[in-house]
Design an enzyme around this catalytic site. Structure first.
Site, mmCIF file in Angstrom:
data_model
loop_
_atom_site.group_PDB
_atom_site.id
_atom_site.type_symbol
_atom_site.label_atom_id
_atom_site.label_comp_id
_atom_site.label_asym_id
_atom_site.label_seq_id
_atom_site.Cartn_x
_atom_site.Cartn_y
_atom_site.Cartn_z
ATOM 1 N N TYR A 85 35.164 34.057 -9.953
ATOM 2 C CA TYR A 85 35.581 35.296 -9.259
ATOM 3 C C TYR A 85 37.031 35.614 -9.638
ATOM 4 O O TYR A 85 37.304 36.531 -10.366
ATOM 5 C CB TYR A 85 35.400 35.173 -7.742
ATOM 6 N N SER B 86 31.003 41.832 -8.979
ATOM 7 C CA SER B 86 32.156 42.625 -8.564
ATOM 8 C C SER B 86 33.374 42.227 -9.409
ATOM 9 O O SER B 86 33.298 42.232 -10.632
ATOM 10 C CB SER B 86 32.392 42.444 -7.062
ATOM 11 N N ASP C 84 25.932 52.256 -5.111
ATOM 12 C CA ASP C 84 27.134 51.429 -4.946
ATOM 13 C C ASP C 84 28.343 52.327 -4.715
ATOM 14 O O ASP C 84 28.748 53.091 -5.591
ATOM 15 C CB ASP C 84 27.350 50.564 -6.189
ATOM 16 N N HIS D 149 26.505 47.973 -3.127
ATOM 17 C CA HIS D 149 27.244 46.886 -3.743
ATOM 18 C C HIS D 149 26.543 45.568 -3.431
ATOM 19 O O HIS D 149 25.731 45.484 -2.508
ATOM 20 C CB HIS D 149 28.675 46.881 -3.216
#
Length: 255
Positions: free
Chosen positions: A27, A107, A190, A223
């Site tokens: 991430y 993301s 999204d 999302h």
């Protein structure tokens, strides 16, 4: 010179011969740690004989706010390098070979994966980018993008733009280069990361000699964190089928 934390999970009795299908997750942004906890998706990967790894790159908060600041704004490339270094370590320690290493991120993690994938395609056998921002020159113009300026830099500032152009995924696809297989997914609704990011990135990669570039647009989905339980389950199934198919072919070729 930093030591990057790496969480590593594998079945008992793993033989380190470089042939284990391995999935590396990351991430590395917004001061958010790369979470590790119980996951049915991870359990399914392990029960199928895979190795699961989490790269705790700078940009997260695993080692405090300084860890976040070290890969923020103009220093964003530090997170990309950390991720690639973790991949190199897995290969050097013979958990897997490059052909047997899949990477996944969603993301901001998808941005991390997309950037590493383009910078070091030699390190990976397959990639999954879910709901990833990829047009980092225009990101403030869409949905919540303006809120990310502090994290990634302001493309409206000429000096910051020159730095961003060095790593923005959409602007670093080389049309004459062949990249490993990739699955790009987005939700048609999204409102956090506009679907156009995934669509433009997929179109750019489909204009290269790459063997497999898939775009999956999830209808009636937002999302990643906003999808229904059934949508999340189906997404995991699709991603695992994609990864196992790509890595199994690589294993057969090397075997």
């Amino acid at each position: 010179g930093e030591r990057i934390p790496l969480t590593l999970i594998h079945p008992p009795g793993l033989v380190r011969d470089g042939r284990a299908p391995t999935l590396l997750y990351g991430y590395g942004a917004f001061g958010r740690p790369a979470a590790h906890g119980f996951s049915f998706a991870t359990l399914a990967w392990l029960k199928s004989g895979g190795v699961y790894a989490i790269a705790h790159t700078r940009g997260g908060s695993e080692e405090g706010e300084n860890w976040h600041e070290a890969a923020k704004g103009a220093k964003r490339s530090v997170a990309h390098q950390d991720f690639c270094d973790c991949a190199e370590w897995l290969i050097a320690e013979r958990y897997c070979s490059a052909d047997m290493l899949g990477i996944r991120g969603a993301s901001a993690g998808g941005l991390l994966v997309a950037t590493a994938f383009l910078q070091r395609p030699d390190l990976f056998g397959a990639a999954i980018c879910d709901a990833a921002p990829t047009d980092m020159v225009r990101f403030p113009k869409f949905t919540l993008g303006s809120a990310w300026i502090d994290e990634f830099g302001d493309p409206g500032d000429p000096a910051a733009l020159q730095v961003i152009l060095q790593w923005s995924p959409l602007h670093n696809v080389q049309s004459d280069r062949s990249y490993p297989p990739i699955l790009i997914s987005t939700g048609a609704r999204d409102e956090v990361v506009a679907p156009l990011h995934s669509m433009k990135f997929a179109a750019a990669l489909q204009n290269t000699p790459s063997p497999l570039v898939l775009l999956h647009v999830k209808e009636n989905a937002g999302h990643s964190v906003a999808n229904s339980r059934d949508q999340r389950r189906q997404l995991v199934v699709d991603q695992h089928v994609f990864l196992w198919s790509c890595l199994a072919k690589a294993g057969q070729s090397s075997g």
